[in-house]
Design a protein around this motif. Structure first.
Motif, PDB file in Angstrom:
ATOM      1  N   THR A   1      71.480  13.165 -73.798  1.00  0.00           N
ATOM      2  CA  THR A   1      71.062  13.366 -75.180  1.00  0.00           C
ATOM      3  C   THR A   1      71.858  12.394 -76.043  1.00  0.00           C
ATOM      4  O   THR A   1      72.906  11.896 -75.627  1.00  0.00           O
ATOM      5  N   ALA A   2      71.358  12.138 -77.232  1.00  0.00           N
ATOM      6  CA  ALA A   2      72.043  11.190 -78.118  1.00  0.00           C
ATOM      7  C   ALA A   2      71.742  11.528 -79.569  1.00  0.00           C
ATOM      8  O   ALA A   2      70.719  12.140 -79.882  1.00  0.00           O
ATOM      9  N   TYR A   3      72.640  11.116 -80.408  1.00  0.00           N
ATOM     10  CA  TYR A   3      72.369  11.071 -81.837  1.00  0.00           C
ATOM     11  C   TYR A   3      71.740   9.689 -82.014  1.00  0.00           C
ATOM     12  O   TYR A   3      72.432   8.689 -82.204  1.00  0.00           O
ATOM     13  N   VAL A   4      70.419   9.616 -81.858  1.00  0.00           N
ATOM     14  CA  VAL A   4      69.699   8.353 -81.679  1.00  0.00           C
ATOM     15  C   VAL A   4      69.926   7.371 -82.829  1.00  0.00           C
ATOM     16  O   VAL A   4      70.279   6.205 -82.592  1.00  0.00           O
ATOM     17  N   ASP A   5      69.727   7.788 -84.067  1.00  0.00           N
ATOM     18  CA  ASP A   5      69.863   6.851 -85.188  1.00  0.00           C
ATOM     19  C   ASP A   5      71.263   6.258 -85.255  1.00  0.00           C
ATOM     20  O   ASP A   5      71.430   5.046 -85.415  1.00  0.00           O
ATOM     21  N   MET A   6      72.267   7.106 -85.116  1.00  0.00           N
ATOM     22  CA  MET A   6      73.642   6.636 -85.149  1.00  0.00           C
ATOM     23  C   MET A   6      73.940   5.725 -83.953  1.00  0.00           C
ATOM     24  O   MET A   6      74.599   4.685 -84.098  1.00  0.00           O
ATOM     25  N   ALA A   7      73.443   6.097 -82.784  1.00  0.00           N
ATOM     26  CA  ALA A   7      73.673   5.295 -81.570  1.00  0.00           C
ATOM     27  C   ALA A   7      73.036   3.916 -81.706  1.00  0.00           C
ATOM     28  O   ALA A   7      73.647   2.909 -81.311  1.00  0.00           O
ATOM     29  N   LEU A   8      71.840   3.846 -82.269  1.00  0.00           N
ATOM     30  CA  LEU A   8      71.176   2.551 -82.423  1.00  0.00           C
ATOM     31  C   LEU A   8      71.901   1.666 -83.431  1.00  0.00           C
ATOM     32  O   LEU A   8      72.044   0.455 -83.219  1.00  0.00           O
TER      33      LEU A   8
ATOM     34  N   TRP B   1      75.533  11.709 -74.798  1.00  0.00           N
ATOM     35  CA  TRP B   1      76.200  12.709 -73.975  1.00  0.00           C
ATOM     36  C   TRP B   1      75.389  13.002 -72.726  1.00  0.00           C
ATOM     37  O   TRP B   1      74.163  12.970 -72.750  1.00  0.00           O
ATOM     38  N   GLY B   2      76.105  13.285 -71.657  1.00  0.00           N
ATOM     39  CA  GLY B   2      75.452  13.623 -70.402  1.00  0.00           C
ATOM     40  C   GLY B   2      75.865  15.007 -69.941  1.00  0.00           C
ATOM     41  O   GLY B   2      77.053  15.316 -69.868  1.00  0.00           O
ATOM     42  N   LYS B   3      74.872  15.830 -69.660  1.00  0.00           N
ATOM     43  CA  LYS B   3      75.122  17.164 -69.114  1.00  0.00           C
ATOM     44  C   LYS B   3      74.719  17.137 -67.655  1.00  0.00           C
ATOM     45  O   LYS B   3      73.563  16.881 -67.321  1.00  0.00           O
ATOM     46  N   GLU B   4      75.688  17.351 -66.758  1.00  0.00           N
ATOM     47  CA  GLU B   4      75.407  17.346 -65.330  1.00  0.00           C
ATOM     48  C   GLU B   4      74.705  18.650 -64.943  1.00  0.00           C
ATOM     49  O   GLU B   4      75.167  19.745 -65.287  1.00  0.00           O
ATOM     50  N   LEU B   5      73.597  18.503 -64.237  1.00  0.00           N
ATOM     51  CA  LEU B   5      72.851  19.656 -63.744  1.00  0.00           C
ATOM     52  C   LEU B   5      73.242  19.843 -62.285  1.00  0.00           C
ATOM     53  O   LEU B   5      73.164  18.903 -61.488  1.00  0.00           O
TER      54      LEU B   5
ATOM     55  N   GLY C   1      67.039  12.171 -71.618  1.00  0.00           N
ATOM     56  CA  GLY C   1      66.350  13.151 -70.791  1.00  0.00           C
ATOM     57  C   GLY C   1      66.993  13.249 -69.420  1.00  0.00           C
ATOM     58  O   GLY C   1      68.110  12.785 -69.197  1.00  0.00           O
ATOM     59  N   VAL C   2      66.265  13.829 -68.486  1.00  0.00           N
ATOM     60  CA  VAL C   2      66.796  14.109 -67.152  1.00  0.00           C
ATOM     61  C   VAL C   2      66.626  12.900 -66.234  1.00  0.00           C
ATOM     62  O   VAL C   2      65.539  12.338 -66.117  1.00  0.00           O
ATOM     63  N   VAL C   3      67.750  12.532 -65.585  1.00  0.00           N
ATOM     64  CA  VAL C   3      67.758  11.449 -64.601  1.00  0.00           C
ATOM     65  C   VAL C   3      68.326  12.025 -63.305  1.00  0.00           C
ATOM     66  O   VAL C   3      69.497  12.388 -63.247  1.00  0.00           O
ATOM     67  N   PRO C   4      67.501  12.138 -62.259  1.00  0.00           N
ATOM     68  CA  PRO C   4      67.961  12.701 -60.982  1.00  0.00           C
ATOM     69  C   PRO C   4      69.019  11.822 -60.308  1.00  0.00           C
ATOM     70  O   PRO C   4      69.058  10.606 -60.517  1.00  0.00           O
ATOM     71  N   ALA C   5      69.844  12.453 -59.488  1.00  0.00           N
ATOM     72  CA  ALA C   5      70.830  11.710 -58.696  1.00  0.00           C
ATOM     73  C   ALA C   5      70.120  10.635 -57.888  1.00  0.00           C
ATOM     74  O   ALA C   5      69.040  10.862 -57.341  1.00  0.00           O
ATOM     75  N   GLY C   6      70.728   9.450 -57.844  1.00  0.00           N
ATOM     76  CA  GLY C   6      70.145   8.316 -57.138  1.00  0.00           C
ATOM     77  C   GLY C   6      69.313   7.415 -58.025  1.00  0.00           C
ATOM     78  O   GLY C   6      68.978   6.298 -57.640  1.00  0.00           O
ATOM     79  N   GLU C   7      68.973   7.872 -59.220  1.00  0.00           N
ATOM     80  CA  GLU C   7      68.162   7.075 -60.153  1.00  0.00           C
ATOM     81  C   GLU C   7      69.071   6.353 -61.149  1.00  0.00           C
ATOM     82  O   GLU C   7      70.235   6.710 -61.331  1.00  0.00           O
TER      83      GLU C   7
END
Length: 147
Positions: A59-66, A131-135, A92-98
Motif C-alpha cells: 500500500t502507499a500514500y500514492v500522491d505523496m510517494a509520486l 508499506w508492505g504487509k507480509e501475508l 496490491g498483493v504480490v505472491p512469493a516468487g513474483e
C-alpha cells in the motif's frame, strides 16, 4: 523552463517479465547508451516464527510517494550523467516468487548506471511512503520492515 511531469511508478500486482523485456527492448535503438543497470526486487518466501511468507500486500500514500519519487528522480539525474531512468513499484498483493520492484537506469558509461541504480533503490526503499504487509501461510499478517 518547463517543469517535468510527475510519472506514475505504480502498477497493480506483480511486475511481469514481459514488461521488463519490453522496457529493455525499447532501448535497443538508442545508440547513445553504453550501459544499463537493472534492479529487480522479488518477494521471498521467508520462514518466520509466525509462519511462512506467501505474499506481500503493498500500500502507499500514492500522491505523496509520486511527489517524493519525482524529487528523488530529479536529484539522481542531477548527480549522475544518465540517459534515462524507469521505476515500477507494485501495489496490491504480490505472491512469493513474483517481482514487486523494477528499477532500470541507462547511461553512456557503466559506473554512472550502477551507482545511480544503487542509490535510487536505497532512496525508494527508505524515502517513499510505501508499506508492505507480509501475508503468512497461517492467515496471519506482519508489517514488513526494510533493512
Amino acid at each position: 523552463m518547463s517543469e517535468k511531469k510527475i510519472k506514475n511508478i505504480f502498477v497493480e500486482g506483480p511486475i511481469s517479465p514481459q514488461k521488463i523485456a519490453e522496457s529493455i527492448a525499447q532501448h535497443a535503438s538508442k545508440k547513445n547508451i553504453g550501459a544499463h543497470s537493472i534492479f529487480l526486487g522479488q518477494v521471498r518466501a521467508d520462514e518466520k516464527p509466525e509462519g511462512i511468507v506467501t505474499a506481500i500486500e503493498y500500500t502507499a500514500y500514492v500522491d505523496m510517494a509520486l511527489e517524493q519519487m519525482h524529487t528523488i528522480r530529479e536529484a539522481i539525474f542531477q548527480k549522475y550523467a544518465l540517459t534515462c531512468m524507469h521505476v515500477y513499484h507494485s501495489l496490491g498483493v504480490v505472491p512469493a516468487g513474483e517481482l514487486s520492484l523494477f528499477v532500470f537506469v541507462s547511461s553512456q558509461h557503466r559506473k554512472a548506471a550502477i551507482d545511480a541504480c544503487e542509490e535510487l533503490v536505497e532512496a525508494i526503499k527508505f524515502q517513499l511512503p510505501v508499506w508492505g504487509k507480509e501475508l503468512l501461510d497461517n492467515q496471519q499478517t506482519i508489517w514488513k520492515e526494510n533493512h
